[in-house]
Design an enzyme around this catalytic site. Structure first.
Site, PDB file in Angstrom:
ATOM      1  N   GLU A 161       0.847  -1.417  -0.102  1.00 16.14           N
ATOM      2  CA  GLU A 161       0.054  -0.085   0.000  1.00 16.14           C
ATOM      3  C   GLU A 161       0.907   1.223  -0.159  1.00 16.14           C
ATOM      4  OE1 GLU A 161      -2.806  -0.395   3.552  1.00 16.14           O
ATOM      5  OE2 GLU A 161      -3.500  -2.355   2.351  1.00 16.14           O
ATOM      6  N   GLU A 266      -5.490 -11.073  -1.438  1.00 17.30           N
ATOM      7  CA  GLU A 266      -6.372 -10.868  -0.125  1.00 17.30           C
ATOM      8  C   GLU A 266      -7.766 -10.794  -0.801  1.00 17.30           C
ATOM      9  OE1 GLU A 266      -5.318  -7.507   2.153  1.00 17.30           O
ATOM     10  OE2 GLU A 266      -3.059  -7.589   1.640  1.00 17.30           O
TER      11      GLU A 266
HETATM   12  O1  G3I Z   1      -4.638  -9.053  18.869  1.00 16.80           O
HETATM   13  C1  G3I Z   1      -5.178  -7.874  19.316  1.00 16.80           C
HETATM   14  C2  G3I Z   1      -6.084  -8.273  20.521  1.00 16.80           C
HETATM   15  O2  G3I Z   1      -4.996  -8.721  21.600  1.00 16.80           O
HETATM   16  C3  G3I Z   1      -6.666  -6.975  21.237  1.00 16.80           C
HETATM   17  O3  G3I Z   1      -7.589  -7.657  22.153  1.00 16.80           O
HETATM   18  C4  G3I Z   1      -7.897  -6.576  19.914  1.00 16.80           C
HETATM   19  C5  G3I Z   1      -8.186  -5.211  20.244  1.00 16.80           C
HETATM   20  O4  G3I Z   1      -8.699  -4.468  19.239  1.00 16.80           O
HETATM   21  O5  G3I Z   1      -6.901  -6.238  19.039  1.00 16.80           O
HETATM   22  C6  G3I Z   1      -6.326  -7.459  18.493  1.00 16.80           C
HETATM   23  O6  G3I Z   1      -5.428  -7.006  17.162  1.00 16.80           O
HETATM   24  C7  G3I Z   1      -6.113  -6.485  16.019  1.00 16.80           C
HETATM   25  C8  G3I Z   1      -5.961  -7.593  15.093  1.00 16.80           C
HETATM   26  O7  G3I Z   1      -6.475  -7.047  13.813  1.00 16.80           O
HETATM   27  C9  G3I Z   1      -6.214  -9.038  15.476  1.00 16.80           C
HETATM   28  O8  G3I Z   1      -7.772  -9.146  15.495  1.00 16.80           O
HETATM   29  C10 G3I Z   1      -5.731  -5.233  15.537  1.00 16.80           C
HETATM   30  O9  G3I Z   1      -6.341  -4.275  16.592  1.00 16.80           O
HETATM   31  C11 G3I Z   1      -6.363  -5.023  14.384  1.00 16.80           C
HETATM   32  O10 G3I Z   1      -5.873  -3.643  13.953  1.00 16.80           O
HETATM   33  C12 G3I Z   1      -5.786  -6.113  13.183  1.00 16.80           C
HETATM   34  O11 G3I Z   1      -6.595  -5.954  12.298  1.00 16.80           O
HETATM   35  C13 G3I Z   1      -5.945  -6.298  11.003  1.00 16.80           C
HETATM   36  C14 G3I Z   1      -5.726  -5.265   9.950  1.00 16.80           C
HETATM   37  O12 G3I Z   1      -5.043  -5.699   8.770  1.00 16.80           O
HETATM   38  C15 G3I Z   1      -4.509  -4.317  10.401  1.00 16.80           C
HETATM   39  O13 G3I Z   1      -3.217  -4.784  10.637  1.00 16.80           O
HETATM   40  C16 G3I Z   1      -6.925  -7.263  10.313  1.00 16.80           C
HETATM   41  O14 G3I Z   1      -6.832  -8.361  11.004  1.00 16.80           O
HETATM   42  C17 G3I Z   1      -6.345  -7.685   9.061  1.00 16.80           C
HETATM   43  O15 G3I Z   1      -7.404  -8.374   8.452  1.00 16.80           O
HETATM   44  C18 G3I Z   1      -6.107  -6.630   8.188  1.00 16.80           C
HETATM   45  O16 G3I Z   1      -5.327  -7.044   6.830  1.00 16.80           O
HETATM   46  C19 G3I Z   1      -5.233  -6.169   6.035  1.00 16.80           C
HETATM   47  C20 G3I Z   1      -3.815  -6.509   5.286  1.00 16.80           C
HETATM   48  O17 G3I Z   1      -2.859  -6.759   6.174  1.00 16.80           O
HETATM   49  C21 G3I Z   1      -3.637  -5.240   4.240  1.00 16.80           C
HETATM   50  N1  G3I Z   1      -4.736  -5.101   3.363  1.00 16.80           N
HETATM   51  C22 G3I Z   1      -5.883  -4.722   4.057  1.00 16.80           C
HETATM   52  C23 G3I Z   1      -6.230  -5.911   5.032  1.00 16.80           C
HETATM   53  C24 G3I Z   1      -7.781  -5.700   5.315  1.00 16.80           C
HETATM   54  O18 G3I Z   1      -7.767  -4.436   6.370  1.00 16.80           O
END
Ligand code: G3I
Length: 351
Positions: A161, A266
């Site tokens: 990105e 994705e």
């Molecule tokens: O693991 C913690 C947990 O301990 C905590 O209690 C909770 C509270 O919010 O957060 C958890 O972490 C989250 C994690 O996902 C696991 O669920 C993060 O806050 C959250 O930001 C994270 O979101 C991920 C996001 O990327 C940001 O990194 C999504 O799962 C993931 O599907 C998403 O994937 C992205 C690709 O990397 C890039 N392209 C877009 C795609 C979708 O957004």
């Protein structure tokens, strides 16, 4: 001249797509399906993004991956904020778990993602140094991670990105501290750490924005022509049932014109993009199936050596990042049963 040739190639390919669409739209017959028992038997890799906690705790999830997936990507476990807890300090627990699981089950691992504007670890945000110092910390991080998984992680999203919607480079700490050169340096560092790894520039919007599609393909093509070790383009393709299947197809064909490998990295098809209060009807399921078919079919229509694969962003509906909407974006339902989207995949890869 180069642009004219690209344009001519695209015109020829897209003319044939339109013909194909015309023919298929006029047909009342259900297209045939690939005669295979699971997606691992497909002719190109099909995979999913994996949540490590779910992999550890949900047997149905684990078994579906083992049975159906020939490639896996860590949904979050290989992001910099997960791995990098300080300079030269790492937490590889989840990433190791994923890689060991993949090795035990003979599944390819795609690494996601080395450099991203999001989730910069605090120690990096607080770091102070010269341009050379910033290059050094980026190199250390990339080479420690890629080096650790040399021979075990087949490929990496090196940068993720990196552009804005208007086609300019997106602001990030690496752009600020190193300049635009950070992109090619990231590829160079990764390549030095594992010369066999297949290296991608991963981004989104190919299917809905001409500017994004053109810019990603142009940057990738320019880097490759310059001798930068970039081997493929990742098209995230978080799409939805309202997007025309021709747009999905066009995105894949246009990326392939660069001659680089193409990874739909994705993929998911939201049926509830407007986040309404709905149920998942048969009509929605069949519409979703058409999007699945279009993408998997388009991959069959690019040269074989460019088909890196299609990775879905999750395994079953509840494990999707969209499940909170709610949505039903993936090919397996909450019981790990195959949805019509799964048949769409089988139709897409039928030859
Ligand atoms: O693991 C913690 C947990 O301990 C905590 O209690 C909770 C509270 O919010 O957060 C958890 O972490 C989250 C994690 O996902 C696991 O669920 C993060 O806050 C959250 O930001 C994270 O979101 C991920 C996001 O990327 C940001 O990194 C999504 O799962 C993931 O599907 C998403 O994937 C992205 C690709 O990397 C890039 N392209 C877009 C795609 C979708 O957004």
């Amino acid at each position: 001249m180069k642009n004219i040739l690209l344009y001519i190639a695209l015109t020829i390919i897209l003319t044939s797509c339109d013909k194909e669409k015309f023919n298929s739209d006029n047909s009342t017959q259900e297209p045939p399906k690939a005669n295979i028992e699971n997606l691992r038997q497909a002719s190109y890799p099909i995979g999913a993004a994996i949540n490590i906690n779910t992999l550890k705790n949900n047997v149905g999830y684990r078994n579906t991956i083992i049975k159906e997936m020939s490639s896996i990507t860590a949904e979050n476990a290989m992001k910099m904020n997960t791995i990098s807890i300080g300079r030269k300090q790492y937490n590889f627990d989840d990433a190791d778990y994923l890689v060991n699981f993949a090795q035990e089950n003979n599944i390819r691992v795609h690494g996601h993602t080395l450099i991203w504007y999001k989730h910069t670890p605090t120690w990096v945000s607080n770091f102070s140094g010269t341009t050379e110092d910033w290059k050094t910390i980026m190199k250390e991080y990339i080479q420690d991670v890629v080096g650790r998984y040399k021979g075990k992680v087949a490929s990496w999203d090196v940068v993720n990105e990196i552009i804005n919607d208007n086609g300019t480079l997106r602001d990030c700490i690496w752009l600020q501290k190193i300049g635009p050169e950070y992109i090619e340096l990231a590829f160079q560092y990764a390549h030095e750490a594992d010369p066999e790894a297949i290296l991608f520039y991963n981004d989104y919007g190919h299917e809905y924005s001409h500017t994004r599609r053109y810019t990603v393909n142009h940057i990738s093509d320019s880097l490759a022509r310059k001798g930068v070790p970039i081997h493929g383009i990742g098209l995230q393709m978080h799409t939805n049932i309202n997007r025309s299947v021709n747009d999905l197809r066009y995105a894949i064909i246009a990326a392939a014109v660069t001659k680089l490998k193409v990874h739909v990295s994705e993929f998911d098809v939201a049926v509830n993009p407007d986040k309404k209060s709905i149920t998942f009807t048969e009509e929605l399921a069949l519409k979703q199936k058409e999007s699945y078919r279009a993408v998997f079919k388009a991959m069959m229509d690019i040269p074989e050596n460019q088909r890196f694969g299609v990775t879905m962003w999750g395994v079953h509906d509840p494990s999707s990042w969209l499940s909170v909407n709610p949505d039903w974006a993936l090919p397996f339902n909450d019981k790990f049963e195959r949805k019509p989207a799964y048949d769409g995949i089988l139709q897409g890869i039928y030859k």
